[in-house]
Design a protein around this motif. Structure first.
Motif, PDB file in Angstrom:
ATOM      1  N   ARG A  35       4.473   7.881 -13.232  1.00 54.13           N
ATOM      2  CA  ARG A  35       3.249   8.673 -13.081  1.00 54.13           C
ATOM      3  C   ARG A  35       2.601   8.396 -11.729  1.00 54.13           C
ATOM      4  O   ARG A  35       2.436   7.245 -11.329  1.00 54.13           O
ATOM      5  CB  ARG A  35       2.288   8.336 -14.209  1.00 54.13           C
ATOM      6  CG  ARG A  35       0.938   9.029 -14.131  1.00 54.13           C
ATOM      7  CD  ARG A  35       0.034   8.507 -15.225  1.00 54.13           C
ATOM      8  NE  ARG A  35      -1.307   9.072 -15.121  1.00 54.13           N
ATOM      9  CZ  ARG A  35      -2.353   8.651 -15.828  1.00 54.13           C
ATOM     10  NH1 ARG A  35      -2.193   7.651 -16.716  1.00 54.13           N
ATOM     11  NH2 ARG A  35      -3.531   9.211 -15.681  1.00 54.13           N
ATOM     12  N   VAL A  36       2.270   9.471 -11.022  1.00 52.31           N
ATOM     13  CA  VAL A  36       1.593   9.351  -9.729  1.00 52.31           C
ATOM     14  C   VAL A  36       0.136   9.740  -9.935  1.00 52.31           C
ATOM     15  O   VAL A  36      -0.171  10.872 -10.325  1.00 52.31           O
ATOM     16  CB  VAL A  36       2.255  10.264  -8.672  1.00 52.31           C
ATOM     17  CG1 VAL A  36       1.526  10.139  -7.345  1.00 52.31           C
ATOM     18  CG2 VAL A  36       3.734   9.896  -8.512  1.00 52.31           C
ATOM     19  N   ARG A  51      -6.116   8.725  -2.205  1.00 49.65           N
ATOM     20  CA  ARG A  51      -4.936   7.860  -2.201  1.00 49.65           C
ATOM     21  C   ARG A  51      -4.121   8.090  -3.473  1.00 49.65           C
ATOM     22  O   ARG A  51      -4.669   8.402  -4.540  1.00 49.65           O
ATOM     23  CB  ARG A  51      -5.351   6.402  -2.075  1.00 49.65           C
ATOM     24  CG  ARG A  51      -6.168   6.138  -0.815  1.00 49.65           C
ATOM     25  CD  ARG A  51      -6.980   4.860  -0.934  1.00 49.65           C
ATOM     26  NE  ARG A  51      -6.133   3.691  -0.980  1.00 49.65           N
ATOM     27  CZ  ARG A  51      -6.578   2.462  -1.312  1.00 49.65           C
ATOM     28  NH1 ARG A  51      -7.855   2.296  -1.617  1.00 49.65           N
ATOM     29  NH2 ARG A  51      -5.747   1.435  -1.324  1.00 49.65           N
ATOM     30  N   LEU A  52      -2.784   7.873  -3.356  1.00 48.87           N
ATOM     31  CA  LEU A  52      -1.874   8.063  -4.471  1.00 48.87           C
ATOM     32  C   LEU A  52      -1.270   6.723  -4.871  1.00 48.87           C
ATOM     33  O   LEU A  52      -0.846   5.939  -4.010  1.00 48.87           O
ATOM     34  CB  LEU A  52      -0.751   9.044  -4.093  1.00 48.87           C
ATOM     35  CG  LEU A  52      -1.188  10.458  -3.687  1.00 48.87           C
ATOM     36  CD1 LEU A  52       0.026  11.290  -3.306  1.00 48.87           C
ATOM     37  CD2 LEU A  52      -1.959  11.128  -4.807  1.00 48.87           C
ATOM     38  N   PHE A  53      -1.221   6.478  -6.196  1.00 47.29           N
ATOM     39  CA  PHE A  53      -0.746   5.197  -6.702  1.00 47.29           C
ATOM     40  C   PHE A  53       0.256   5.408  -7.824  1.00 47.29           C
ATOM     41  O   PHE A  53       0.224   6.411  -8.542  1.00 47.29           O
ATOM     42  CB  PHE A  53      -1.916   4.360  -7.240  1.00 47.29           C
ATOM     43  CG  PHE A  53      -2.877   3.896  -6.186  1.00 47.29           C
ATOM     44  CD1 PHE A  53      -2.683   2.687  -5.532  1.00 47.29           C
ATOM     45  CD2 PHE A  53      -3.975   4.668  -5.857  1.00 47.29           C
ATOM     46  CE1 PHE A  53      -3.582   2.255  -4.571  1.00 47.29           C
ATOM     47  CE2 PHE A  53      -4.867   4.248  -4.889  1.00 47.29           C
ATOM     48  CZ  PHE A  53      -4.679   3.035  -4.243  1.00 47.29           C
ATOM     49  N   MET A  54       1.136   4.386  -7.947  1.00 46.77           N
ATOM     50  CA  MET A  54       1.996   4.210  -9.113  1.00 46.77           C
ATOM     51  C   MET A  54       1.770   2.792  -9.611  1.00 46.77           C
ATOM     52  O   MET A  54       1.628   1.871  -8.794  1.00 46.77           O
ATOM     53  CB  MET A  54       3.478   4.416  -8.760  1.00 46.77           C
ATOM     54  CG  MET A  54       3.816   5.809  -8.255  1.00 46.77           C
ATOM     55  SD  MET A  54       5.546   5.952  -7.687  1.00 46.77           S
ATOM     56  CE  MET A  54       6.418   5.657  -9.227  1.00 46.77           C
ATOM     57  N   SER A  55       1.720   2.590 -10.932  1.00 45.12           N
ATOM     58  CA  SER A  55       1.416   1.255 -11.452  1.00 45.12           C
ATOM     59  C   SER A  55       2.204   0.980 -12.720  1.00 45.12           C
ATOM     60  O   SER A  55       2.675   1.916 -13.383  1.00 45.12           O
ATOM     61  CB  SER A  55      -0.082   1.138 -11.752  1.00 45.12           C
ATOM     62  OG  SER A  55      -0.446   1.990 -12.823  1.00 45.12           O
ATOM     63  N   LYS A  64      11.931   7.426  -8.829  1.00 42.03           N
ATOM     64  CA  LYS A  64      12.637   6.737  -9.908  1.00 42.03           C
ATOM     65  C   LYS A  64      13.127   5.368  -9.450  1.00 42.03           C
ATOM     66  O   LYS A  64      13.079   4.388 -10.208  1.00 42.03           O
ATOM     67  CB  LYS A  64      13.813   7.595 -10.364  1.00 42.03           C
ATOM     68  CG  LYS A  64      14.581   7.006 -11.545  1.00 42.03           C
ATOM     69  CD  LYS A  64      15.709   7.935 -11.953  1.00 42.03           C
ATOM     70  CE  LYS A  64      16.481   7.340 -13.138  1.00 42.03           C
ATOM     71  NZ  LYS A  64      17.601   8.235 -13.547  1.00 42.03           N
ATOM     72  N   GLY A  65      13.580   5.293  -8.192  1.00 40.21           N
ATOM     73  CA  GLY A  65      13.993   3.986  -7.661  1.00 40.21           C
ATOM     74  C   GLY A  65      12.818   3.016  -7.574  1.00 40.21           C
ATOM     75  O   GLY A  65      12.965   1.819  -7.872  1.00 40.21           O
ATOM     76  N   ALA A  86      10.006  18.429 -13.930  1.00 35.73           N
ATOM     77  CA  ALA A  86       9.654  17.981 -15.277  1.00 35.73           C
ATOM     78  C   ALA A  86       9.441  16.480 -15.334  1.00 35.73           C
ATOM     79  O   ALA A  86       8.684  15.978 -16.176  1.00 35.73           O
ATOM     80  CB  ALA A  86      10.760  18.396 -16.252  1.00 35.73           C
ATOM     81  N   VAL A  87      10.060  15.732 -14.444  1.00 38.45           N
ATOM     82  CA  VAL A  87       9.922  14.269 -14.434  1.00 38.45           C
ATOM     83  C   VAL A  87       8.558  13.862 -13.893  1.00 38.45           C
ATOM     84  O   VAL A  87       7.863  13.015 -14.465  1.00 38.45           O
ATOM     85  CB  VAL A  87      11.052  13.638 -13.601  1.00 38.45           C
ATOM     86  CG1 VAL A  87      10.875  12.126 -13.516  1.00 38.45           C
ATOM     87  CG2 VAL A  87      12.406  14.002 -14.196  1.00 38.45           C
TER      88      VAL A  87
END
Length: 589
Positions: free
Chosen positions: A157-158, A164-168, A67-68, A266-267
């Motif tokens: 969303r991851v 590889r794992l991303f957030m965008s 979240k941060g 849930a998040v």
């Protein structure tokens, strides 16, 4: 006959010893097993709460961390330099453009340093087909990354691209059909996530899996891929239709029981799964339970062997001794045959024979001696009453004659005659209570002549059920004499005397109460203490102590006199007689 023998065997000392051993060992073992099971259940519950609390803490920490990151990405998309760089389609040539890129890289570097889970932070610029990394400026955009990351409008969303794992987060956020001006991308470190999972459970104790339900990615330290897939499938079945989305259960994998805990976020729409072999947690308790069962079996074997030894060493000699005692009970004072072995039973047999011989000589002598001694004591105590009362009567009659009251003196001599007729009529030590109460009324009549109307007397009649109860002679009259002499005589005002009876708990109580004023509480306590200790004195005694000792000799312990404060304000003397104990103390000797 067989059942009689079995009945006797059930109550032998050997049976009792064996039963006592079993009574101690079996409940103790059962209690130990029960405590072990309760301990296992308690430990399981504590572990369950601890594991669920640990899982919840990890999920919450991960949610807060991501979240941060999302919050920083939201703040990043409104950066002025980033917008200017994003809408520019030219290559960087001017000083101003270079400064803007450096400012964007600085922000990317700050974003990367904000969390330990960020492996890299970058910005995709579709208009210029460029990528700005925290420490570099690339000339092109990776097409596989752009195709998936540019359509994402949920920064929490991851997503997985390969391994590889991303957030965008794209800009603008609200219009997904439009080509984005730029896309802020954060690549998460899978190694850091695996390292964080080790803080939940160490690999030598168990393993954990963090997987996304929709994105089909997972992070785990499990080396066996089949085990990881099996556990993931098991967790998905548990979560299907589960509103709580967390819990702890057990399962079997490769014939080994496992404790499995799961917690769904849930998040993030991700699930944390932790599984530990059950033997690592409860194995020591299970081994302890097996040792308890072994100890219980060993104890039963010892009890069995001990029972055989007790039967041979103790039961058989005791049976001979018990048979000899039964003969003594029947009046046959016969010796028992002494065994050849030199043990405690040899000594018991020898002493039993000596006891039988001595008992035969002493039983009659001791019995007669005690009976004669008690009768002598009873006679001695009763003889003290007669001269004491006679002295008082003669003094009173002398006073009436000297005062010229011939009528009252005449009536007094009639009462006195009834009194001496009562004494000389029957030499028996015990009389019915009815006659004793009539004698007491004669005494009250004599005192009424002396005191006149100065004293009111209420003498309640004795119930018919108590009239034939045998009591010692003159147990009521001495108490009445003391009441007249010490309580009612010195009164200035009118005196009151109340004689009544009641029954409670098998005892008949005769109450003699007055309204005397001279008796203080301290003096009452002193008199009661002397009365309770009267059995320790062998000297000549008169009055209340004399009555108390004679009643106690005839009726036994619990009977006698007791002193309390009267309802009228003076002294209350209770004559307590055991209803069924007349003469019992004497007979029991």
């Amino acid at each position: 006959m067989f059942f009689l023998s079995m009945k006797r065997m059930r109550f032998t000392i050997s049976t009792k010893l064996i039963t006592a051993l079993l009574t101690v060992l079996v409940p103790l073992s059962m209690m130990t097993l029960w405590l072990n099971q309760q301990g296992s259940r308690t430990i399981y519950e504590e572990i369950s709460r601890s594991v669920q609390s640990r899982d919840a803490f990890y999920i919450q920490s991960l949610e807060n961390a991501l979240k941060g990151i999302s919050q920083l990405m939201f703040e990043f998309v409104i950066d002025k330099e980033l917008m200017e760089v994003g809408i520019s389609e030219d290559t960087i040539t001017s000083y101003e453009s270079t400064s803007q890129v450096l400012a964007v890289q600085k922000r990317l570097h700050m974003l990367k340093a904000s969390s330990m889970f960020i492996d890299e932070a970058k910005v995709l610029l579709p208009f210029s087909n460029r990528t700005i990394v925290s420490n570099d400026y690339l000339s092109d955009i990776p097409p596989d990354e752009y195709a998936k990351l540019s359509d994402n409008v949920d920064p929490s969303r991851v997503m997985a691209i390969g391994e590889r794992l991303f957030m965008s987060l794209r800009f603008p956020v609200s219009v997904s059909a439009r080509k984005p001006v730029f896309v802020v991308v954060v690549e998460l470190s899978a190694d850091k996530l695996r390292e964080s999972l080790k803080n939940i459970v160490s690999p030598d104790q168990g393993n954990s899996i963090l997987f996304h339900i929709d994105e089909n990615w997972e992070i785990t330290n499990e080396q066996d891929g089949d085990v990881a897939r099996t556990m993931r499938t098991f967790a998905e079945r548990q979560l299907k239709g589960d509103t709580a989305a967390k819990g702890m259960t057990s399962t079997v994998l490769d014939h080994a029981p496992y404790l499995v805990s799961y917690h769904k976020s849930a998040v993030l729409n991700a699930v944390l799964l932790v599984y530990v072999p059950e033997d690592n947690i409860l194995g020591s308790l299970h081994r302890y339970e097996r040792w308890i069962w072994t100890l219980l079996g060993f104890s039963l074997c010892i009890v069995f062997l001990l029972s055989i030894s007790i039967f041979r060493i103790i039961h058989h000699p005791l049976r001979r001794l018990v048979a000899a005692f039964r003969k003594v009970e029947d009046g046959n004072l016969l010796p028992v045959e002494v065994s050849a072995r030199r043990d405690e039973f040899h000594y018991l047999y020898h002493r039993f024979n000596s006891m039988v011989a001595r008992l035969d000589e002493l039983i009659s002598e001791v019995y007669k001696k005690e009976i004669l001694s008690q009768r002598s004591e009873l006679k001695r105590l009763q003889s003290q009453i007669n001269p004491h009362f006679m002295y008082n009567c003669l003094f009173s009659l002398n006073r009436l004659i000297q005062g010229g009251e011939s009528d009252r003196a005449y009536r007094f001599t009639l009462y006195l005659g009834d009194y001496f007729r009562f004494i000389t009529r029957n030499a028996d030590d015990r009389i019915p209570l009815r006659e004793e109460m009539q004698h007491a009324q004669v005494f009250v009549g004599m005192q009424s002549i002396i005191y006149g109307d100065c004293i009111d007397v209420e003498f309640e009649p004795l119930a018919e059920a108590y009239s034939e109860l045998l009591v010692p002679r003159q147990i009521v009259q001495p108490i009445l004499e003391n009441a007249y002499k010490h309580a009612l005589g010195p009164l200035v005002l009118k005196g009151e005397l109340w004689v009544h009876a009641s029954e409670s708990e098998g005892y008949l109580s005769i109450w003699i109460e007055d309204n005397g004023e001279a008796l203080s509480d301290a003096r009452l306590a002193e008199l009661a203490a002397k009365l309770s200790g009267s059995g320790n004195f062998m000297e000549e005694t008169t009055g209340a102590i004399n009555v108390h000792r004679r009643i106690e000799l005839m009726f036994g312990s619990g009977s006698g006199l007791s002193l309390t404060r009267s309802q009228l304000g003076g002294l209350c003397v209770e004559i307590r007689l055991k209803r069924d104990g007349s003469g019992k103390a004497e007979k029991d000797v």
